[in-house]
Design an enzyme around this catalytic site. Sequence first.
Site, mmCIF file in Angstrom:
data_model
loop_
_atom_site.group_PDB
_atom_site.id
_atom_site.type_symbol
_atom_site.label_atom_id
_atom_site.label_comp_id
_atom_site.label_asym_id
_atom_site.label_seq_id
_atom_site.Cartn_x
_atom_site.Cartn_y
_atom_site.Cartn_z
ATOM 1 N N CYS A 148 60.586 27.907 19.653
ATOM 2 C CA CYS A 148 61.710 27.170 20.252
ATOM 3 C C CYS A 148 62.431 27.983 21.322
ATOM 4 C CB CYS A 148 62.720 26.822 19.181
ATOM 5 S SG CYS A 148 62.001 25.983 17.782
ATOM 6 N N ARG B 176 58.069 27.457 25.489
ATOM 7 C CA ARG B 176 58.247 27.936 24.114
ATOM 8 C C ARG B 176 58.166 26.813 23.085
ATOM 9 N NH1 ARG B 176 60.227 33.011 23.885
ATOM 10 N NH2 ARG B 176 60.943 32.726 21.757
ATOM 11 N N TRP C 154 59.822 23.560 18.930
ATOM 12 C CA TRP C 154 58.434 23.555 18.441
ATOM 13 C C TRP C 154 58.559 23.387 16.940
ATOM 14 C CZ3 TRP C 154 55.302 26.568 15.178
ATOM 15 C CH2 TRP C 154 53.920 26.355 15.322
ATOM 16 N N ASN D 288 65.966 29.145 16.239
ATOM 17 C CA ASN D 288 64.538 29.394 16.365
ATOM 18 C C ASN D 288 64.144 30.259 15.184
ATOM 19 O OD1 ASN D 288 61.921 29.908 17.226
ATOM 20 N ND2 ASN D 288 62.543 31.600 18.556
ATOM 21 N N GLY D 289 63.048 29.915 14.518
ATOM 22 C CA GLY D 289 62.612 30.695 13.366
ATOM 23 C C GLY D 289 62.455 29.797 12.156
ATOM 24 N N GLU E 18 37.126 34.553 24.887
ATOM 25 C CA GLU E 18 38.306 34.166 25.661
ATOM 26 C C GLU E 18 38.053 32.850 26.427
ATOM 27 O OE1 GLU E 18 41.291 34.758 25.717
ATOM 28 O OE2 GLU E 18 42.061 34.285 27.695
ATOM 29 N N LYS F 187 40.209 29.475 25.940
ATOM 30 C CA LYS F 187 40.897 28.792 27.051
ATOM 31 C C LYS F 187 40.508 27.324 27.081
ATOM 32 C CE LYS F 187 43.381 30.978 27.711
ATOM 33 N NZ LYS F 187 43.830 32.309 27.434
ATOM 34 N N GLU G 268 41.956 25.296 24.027
ATOM 35 C CA GLU G 268 43.406 25.091 23.940
ATOM 36 C C GLU G 268 43.947 24.167 25.020
ATOM 37 O OE1 GLU G 268 45.795 28.700 24.085
ATOM 38 O OE2 GLU G 268 44.484 29.577 25.571
ATOM 39 N N HIS H 137 21.185 33.711 14.574
ATOM 40 C CA HIS H 137 21.550 33.853 13.163
ATOM 41 C C HIS H 137 22.319 32.638 12.648
ATOM 42 C CE1 HIS H 137 20.028 37.898 13.154
ATOM 43 N NE2 HIS H 137 20.679 38.104 14.289
ATOM 44 N N LYS I 94 54.260 29.064 23.565
ATOM 45 C CA LYS I 94 54.062 30.468 23.914
ATOM 46 C C LYS I 94 54.996 31.321 23.072
ATOM 47 C CE LYS I 94 53.015 32.763 28.217
ATOM 48 N NZ LYS I 94 51.559 32.591 28.144
#
Length: 613
Positions: A2, A27, A75, A101-102, A486, A490, A493, A509, A608
Amino acid sequence: MCGIVGYCGPRRVVPVILEGLRRLEYRGYDSAGIVYLEGERLVKYRSEGKLSRLEAIIDEAIIAPAHIGLGHTRWATHGAPTTTNAHPHSDCTGNLVVIHNGIIENYHSLREELKNKGHVFASQTDTEVLAHLIEEYLNKDLVAAVKKAVARLEGSFAVGVLWAGMPDTLIAIRNQSPLVLGVSENDGTFLASDIPALLPYTKQVVFMDDMEMAILKADGFEVFSLVTGEPVKKEVKTIDWNAAMAEKSGFKHFMQKEIFEQPQAITNTVSGRINPESGEIVLPEMHLTEDDVQNIDRIFLVACGTSWHAALVAKYWLEKYANIPVEVDIASEFRYRHLLINERVLTVAISQSGETADTLAGIRIAKEMGAKIITICNVVGSTMTRESHGTVYTHAGPEIGVASTKAFTAQLAALFLFTLYLAQKKTTISAEQSMELGRDLIGISTVVERELPRIQQEVQALVERYYDCRDFLFIGRGLNYPIALEGALKLKEISYIHAEGYASGELKHGPIALIDKDMPVLALVPQDEVYQKSISNVEEIKARQGRIILIGTDGDSHLRNITDDIIYMPKVANAMNPILYTIPAQLLAYEIATKRGCDVDQPRNLAKSVTVE
Ligand code: F6R
């Protein structure tokens, strides 16, 4: 996570808060809210969805003659992303509001206790508990009530409080969730969960520490320890970012802008740190003595997500050039496993934000066990940098796109510097080798800058054939294996295509069972030490009718026999391939996602700076 914004001062508060929220929307963006004090009345607006939805309902509030208020972009953790669950949350009287936030871990028992005392709850959030708890303790002294309420909380919280009964004051509390104050001579006092919200107004900032409370007024602030009750003298730091750095500047998305900013981010990270005459690496902020370096037995690299991929690359570099055994850990695993750490183990946190909860917890544990802690970080003054013995800053500038791009390549550049630094100190590479590797690093930003527009064009030409795939594999070997991970991260997401990264040699395998004509595979095949092996792996895919995109070295005509789709990259030193080969992977994800109409800067479910566990 948040975003929190607060302001008290001479400016009209609503535009200040909206601008701050806009800059913090990365955020969290599932709902937003704002509150300000007009006369003696708190005026509150909230909306589910993105900030633009909130803006659309508060047209007239923009000109409200109000000078103190709070804003929040959420968020969701507890309770669905609805308007009722959006912050700010009020007490029963509606005269006191909190933003948070939290996670308040004991919210359930507190809620039951408060309900039994007659408090009426309007939302499903953990945050609302705090508003009612403060109300419960509030007589005339807000500060005392907030202290009592906070003493009952368990968990992580960055909080802003506004009470109509104390109309010139905002209260802020921090525990395990970032909060920063913005100060200025005549322009009021600001509160935010991250620096970009402050940049249009001030570059003078004060980072709050855990269990601190700040009392903000238009003409200044005071900070107290919630542990000792004593005032705390805080250092005012100057940030060298500017407001334009957090703007799109003509690009369609922040992510696109940040991909194109990579040459600059790498240059800024490297410059001034390699002595051009001697090749010596200069990293004074590491604060390691000769003895510290010579005593290193082992290195733990600890990180999450994209930063973890940077750690995986660094393992190859550190073991090869500095000859030090390296373990790479996902921070959320590291913090809960049985660690064999002592003072001869160097623990390196890699974090763009410097606030990621798991990474922070990891370094705290390692520090307690006696390890020296170094943080590779992009945010000056962030919590990890303050809790580490030393830091290597990446100078990528603010990264706003939720999917990390320039922070990643800047991390790679910083980690290569770190590798050379240790290798020089431990004399595991010769002076000539050191000079050559330093030159390779300095030169890579020019190559990236030159090639970026062409790679973008070539990727755009491919996208039509791949944008509607359901799945994607990315493969690479050696230094390029983490880049395959990576690339897959990308793509998944921001485009929501299911994508996996594998070490090319692992394909047979198990994952090779997935290969058919509908499974595209992006293979990184530079002409490096493992080139022949990589090509054999690609042949195995071709033999099973897989669709292949190859990223290989200029002039490697053999690649044309194996695949139709190729993007050629210039030959650079093998050690620099991870930086260069990241570019087409990022661009492929970006172009596919935009073609699919996805919101690349604010992908669903993500945020983020993950400051909760
Ligand atoms: C992905 C991404 C995340 C972050 C991760 C760690 O594009 O950005 O995977 O890398 O959340 O964040 P930091 O580096 O801030 O610790």
